[in-house]
Scaffold this active site. Structure first.
Site, PDB file in Angstrom:
ATOM      1  N   SER A 115       0.798  -1.219   0.000  1.00  0.00           N
ATOM      2  CA  SER A 115       0.000   0.000   0.000  1.00  0.00           C
ATOM      3  C   SER A 115       0.832   1.270   0.000  1.00  0.00           C
ATOM      4  CB  SER A 115      -0.984  -0.004   1.174  1.00  0.00           C
ATOM      5  OG  SER A 115      -0.319  -0.219   2.388  1.00  0.00           O
ATOM      6  N   HIS A 137       2.712   4.873   4.361  1.00  0.00           N
ATOM      7  CA  HIS A 137       1.725   5.467   3.460  1.00  0.00           C
ATOM      8  C   HIS A 137       2.103   6.893   3.078  1.00  0.00           C
ATOM      9  CE1 HIS A 137      -1.803   2.544   4.557  1.00  0.00           C
ATOM     10  NE2 HIS A 137      -0.757   1.944   4.029  1.00  0.00           N
TER      11      HIS A 137
END
Length: 210
Positions: free
Chosen positions: A114, A164
């Site tokens: 991610s 992230h």
């Protein structure tokens, strides 16, 4: 085969290998299979974990959500940047995400794609800025997705905020640089985003646990 489909295939193969060899049985097993741990990089020189950790996932839902997100955003990035640049964007975002984990969350055992996927979303914002007024619609589609997923990142436990944000910022900056393409591909990008304030829908993706 597209770069996006190739990346998905590699992630799926890695997940099958991980589960079939007991990699999800414990944190120690996950670490032994190549998960990212910042202290292992800085103290033991195991910098390769930045790459291996990004192709491992902590469970079926984790990889399922990530691969769905990668399929959605990756194909759009590949259309706008081309295969080589999209591959470079993924690689740079992956490294940027990993380095952020190493230096800002060195004790967190981290796996998942991610961070690199966040980088692809950042690259789409870069496209919108590069296209000027005609890119506003694309930015308007992507920014709410980014905001929603950042909120989830900071409210749901066991998600790598450092990874992230590091991937997002790296992908955005790399996207600004790499969207210096031949005029034909820039024309494709203009055709894709349409008229000012218009852009095709980009599905909202909830980033899974890391």
């Amino acid at each position: 085969m597209t770069i996006t489909n190739l990346l998905i295939a590699i992630n799926v193969i890695a997940y099958v290998w991980l589960t079939s060899t007991g990699g999800l049985s414990s944190d120690r097993a996950l670490f032994n299979h190549g998960a990212l741990l910042g202290t292992a990089c800085t103290l033991d020189g195991q910098w390769w974990r930045i790459v291996t950790g990004a192709f491992l996932h902590g469970g079926f839902l984790h990889i399922a959500f990530n691969m769905f997100a990668l399929f959605q955003v990756g194909n759009i990035v590949e259309l706008l940047y081309g295969k080589l640049r999209s591959a470079a964007l993924y690689a740079v975002s992956l490294v940027g995400s990993g380095l952020a984990v190493v230096y800002f969350a060195p004790n967190d055992l981290t796996v998942g794609a991610s961070g690199a996927i966040f980088g692809l979303f950042g690259a789409l914002v870069a496209v919108g800025l590069r296209l000027g007024p005609r890119g506003r619609g694309l930015i308007g589609q992507v920014l709410p997705i980014i905001v929603i997923n950042l909120v989830l990142t900071f409210t749901i436990p066991n998600i790598s905020a450092a990874g992230h944000i590091g991937g997002l910022l790296t992908g955005f900056l790399a996207g600004l640089v790499l969207f210096m393409v031949p005029s034909r591909q820039r024309d494709y990008a203009y055709a894709y985003v349409g008229e000012p304030d218009e852009a095709p829908p980009v599905a909202t993706i909830e980033q899974p646990r890391e």
